[in-house]
Design a protein around this motif. Structure first.
Motif, PDB file in Angstrom:
ATOM      1  N   THR A 286      20.889  -6.816 -27.835  1.00 10.34           N
ATOM      2  CA  THR A 286      21.020  -8.229 -27.362  1.00 10.34           C
ATOM      3  C   THR A 286      19.750  -9.116 -27.445  1.00 10.34           C
ATOM      4  OG1 THR A 286      22.539  -7.156 -25.690  1.00 10.34           O
ATOM      5  CG2 THR A 286      21.570  -9.426 -24.946  1.00 10.34           C
ATOM      6  N   ILE A 287      18.597  -8.599 -27.005  1.00  8.00           N
ATOM      7  CA  ILE A 287      17.440  -9.300 -27.621  1.00  8.00           C
ATOM      8  C   ILE A 287      17.248  -9.681 -28.900  1.00  8.00           C
ATOM      9  CG2 ILE A 287      15.052  -9.197 -27.099  1.00  8.00           C
ATOM     10  CD1 ILE A 287      15.172  -7.112 -24.842  1.00  8.00           C
ATOM     11  N   ALA A 288      17.420  -8.732 -29.734  1.00  2.75           N
ATOM     12  CA  ALA A 288      17.302  -9.004 -31.129  1.00  2.75           C
ATOM     13  C   ALA A 288      18.260 -10.051 -31.742  1.00  2.75           C
ATOM     14  CB  ALA A 288      17.350  -7.693 -31.852  1.00  2.75           C
ATOM     15  N   LEU A 289      19.443  -9.874 -31.116  1.00  6.71           N
ATOM     16  CA  LEU A 289      20.552 -11.096 -31.631  1.00  6.71           C
ATOM     17  C   LEU A 289      20.202 -12.252 -31.196  1.00  6.71           C
ATOM     18  CD1 LEU A 289      23.663  -8.719 -31.744  1.00  6.71           C
ATOM     19  CD2 LEU A 289      22.473  -9.519 -33.542  1.00  6.71           C
ATOM     20  N   MET A 290      19.683 -12.407 -29.746  1.00  5.28           N
ATOM     21  CA  MET A 290      19.092 -13.704 -29.437  1.00  5.28           C
ATOM     22  C   MET A 290      18.183 -14.417 -30.321  1.00  5.28           C
ATOM     23  SD  MET A 290      21.001 -14.215 -26.706  1.00  5.28           S
ATOM     24  CE  MET A 290      20.289 -15.833 -26.322  1.00  5.28           C
ATOM     25  N   LEU A 291      17.345 -13.651 -30.842  1.00 10.08           N
ATOM     26  CA  LEU A 291      16.442 -14.133 -32.048  1.00 10.08           C
ATOM     27  C   LEU A 291      17.497 -14.574 -33.064  1.00 10.08           C
ATOM     28  CD1 LEU A 291      13.632 -14.342 -33.332  1.00 10.08           C
ATOM     29  CD2 LEU A 291      13.591 -11.925 -34.177  1.00 10.08           C
ATOM     30  N   ALA A 292      18.286 -13.839 -33.518  1.00 10.01           N
ATOM     31  CA  ALA A 292      19.213 -14.252 -34.623  1.00 10.01           C
ATOM     32  C   ALA A 292      19.706 -15.524 -34.211  1.00 10.01           C
ATOM     33  CB  ALA A 292      20.153 -13.187 -34.932  1.00 10.01           C
ATOM     34  N   LEU A 293      20.191 -15.707 -33.084  1.00  9.00           N
ATOM     35  CA  LEU A 293      20.847 -17.288 -32.683  1.00  9.00           C
ATOM     36  C   LEU A 293      19.904 -18.200 -32.771  1.00  9.00           C
ATOM     37  CD1 LEU A 293      22.942 -18.676 -31.375  1.00  9.00           C
ATOM     38  CD2 LEU A 293      22.019 -18.000 -29.153  1.00  9.00           C
ATOM     39  N   PHE A 294      18.503 -17.999 -32.313  1.00  6.10           N
ATOM     40  CA  PHE A 294      17.491 -19.068 -32.463  1.00  6.10           C
ATOM     41  C   PHE A 294      17.306 -19.420 -33.865  1.00  6.10           C
ATOM     42  CE2 PHE A 294      13.089 -19.731 -33.632  1.00  6.10           C
ATOM     43  CZ  PHE A 294      13.074 -20.783 -33.031  1.00  6.10           C
TER      44      PHE A 294
END
Length: 464
Positions: A286-294
């Motif tokens: 989840t944390i890593a995919l929030m970076l992808a979202l950014f």
């Protein structure tokens, strides 16, 4: 391996048979859990500390999520995000957000499947479906990996041209050499591989942070862009790009990858240990995919704030974006940062696609080729169309090919998503770890959205 002794990890025998969890009636008898583990060379090689501060456990599990997130910001995303931002401004930010939320859910389910069953998604399919069905699923997944590989080759070739002036055909040929990058990294250990990927992700994030600051997009317009618009469904061209964004964001081969690499952690193979592992693996992804979202949102926002705002609504090619960024932003280094981020994205995608290809081939077919041989084959399949299209149509052709590759990825999504949701919802396969009814309903709704969007796309392509 005893997870309580993190400093005393015994030598791992990649050919050894590792007993899995107790068999449940949901699996076929001939595909029992005493098969070889997924990615046996790194399975259970990373120790998990017992006790201590929760940060230690989070850091021990951190890594697989970032490898997975690479697929959500690969060069294929760049083409669709640039096209969406330059043509429609901030409108498609809602699609970026929706696809990322879908990805968070699906990746959490993939991690759960791998942790609970000691099988990756491909092995779970082989343990459930007939050989004929498995072969068809393998073909669909290989098509997705080739499409992803196509995007990596094009993105890497474009980055080499922008930074060093290497022609696209030459850059595509040079891209084949990165087939050996994974071999070098894996020989240093899986943690070294994860560190390499995270370092490149940070490079990409820094590059786009600088560009976002320079673009100074209006906050109000960005926030409105995250609200869904009916125009997305009524405008066929916008829908085509939207589906491309979903295909570029929710990557089918990432579901196979995640269900495998979470098993690199030496968590306790008990109900309590698996429950704890699910919690931390979900937090990691989840944390890593929030970076992808950014990063995905940043690409679209930069395109909207520079190209759409200045009337350059036809910027769909990475080369065009490179040439226009610095003049429009008034920042000389902006174009260089853009190209550096693109090269880092291509290198990272190479690593994860290689792993996914190995997992898929071994899981579906139980066929084990040397990783260098498999990588050269898939790289060769991707390089041939790039060279052919570049020679005939030039850079414009490769730009169209890049967007089309993401639509192909989107078309393959149901063949990975539907089996995954079916498995994690099945109490016969998952026991007490089967997902709850509300989560299952949400997951099936996501699968339904993906299927409907793909049918709509197929209809438009055939008759529109």
């Amino acid at each position: 391996m005893d997870a309580r002794t993190p400093d005393l990890i015994p030598d791992f025998d990649a050919t050894a048979v590792i007993p899995g969890p107790p068999e449940r009636s949901g699996w076929r008898i001939e595909a029992a859990a005493d098969t070889r583990p997924s990615l046996p060379e790194v399975n259970r090689t990373i120790a998990i500390p017992i006790g201590g501060h929760w940060v230690r456990r989070l850091l021990a599990f951190a890594g697989p999520g970032y490898l997975v997130s690479v697929g959500y910001m690969d060069p294929g995303n760049w083409a669709t995000d640039l096209a969406g931002g330059s043509k429609y401004g901030y409108t498609l930010l809602s699609v970026v957000l929706l696809s990322n939320l879908m990805a968070i859910l699906l990746q959490a389910l993939a991690a759960r499947l791998g942790i609970v069953t000691d099988r990756d998604l491909a092995q779970a399919c082989r343990a459930t479906y007939s050989p004929r069905v498995n072969f068809m699923l393998w073909l669909a997944c290989e098509a997705a990996i080739i499409a992803c590989d196509l995007a990596e080759v094009i993105g890497t070739a474009i980055a080499l041209k922008l930074l060093f002036g290497i022609p696209l055909i030459g850059g595509a040929l040079l891209a084949a050499l990165d087939a050996f990058l994974l071999l070098v990294l894996m020989n240093r250990g899986f943690r070294f591989l994860e560190a390499f990927v995270i370092a490149l992700l940070l490079v990409i994030a820094v590059c786009f942070t600088v560009q976002i600051v320079a673009a100074a997009p209006p906050v109000g317009a960005m926030l409105r862009g995250f609200m869904p618009s009916a125009e997305i469904f009524t405008n066929p061209e916008m829908l085509y790009i939207a589906i491309g964004i979903i295909g570029a964001t929710v990557m089918p081969h990432n579901l196979y990858l995640h269900s495998s690499i979470v098993q690199t952690r030496a968590y306790e193979r008990s109900d309590e240990g698996r429950r704890d592992a699910i919690k931390w693996a979900t937090a990691d992804s989840t944390i890593a995919l929030m970076l992808a979202l950014f990063i995905n949102a940043a690409i679209l926002v930069v395109a909207a704030a520079t190209f759409h705002k200045s009337g350059h609504s036809d910027v769909a090619e990475i080369g065009q974006a490179f040439e226009l960024l610095s003049p429009l932003l008034g920042l000389g280094i902006a174009s260089t940062l853009f190209a550096v981020a693109l090269l880092a994205s291509g290198l990272n995608s190479t690593v994860t696609a290689t792993l996914a290809g190995q997992i898929v081939m071994e899981g579906f077919l139980d066929l084990r080729l040397p990783s260098w041989a498999r990588r050269l084959v898939t790289r060769g399949i991707a390089i041939v169309p790039v060279i052919a299209v570049t020679a005939v149509y030039g850079e414009r052709g490769t730009a169209d090919l890049l967007v089309f590759s993401q639509v192909v990825l989107s078309m393959q999504l149901p063949f990975a998503v539907i089996p995954l949701v079916r498995f994690v919802s099945d109490k016969r396969k998952m026991g007490d770890f089967a997902i709850s009814v509300p989560v299952a309903a949400t997951a099936w709704a996501v699968a339904g959205v993906i299927v409907v969007l793909n049918l709509k796309l197929l209809y438009d392509v055939m008759f529109g």
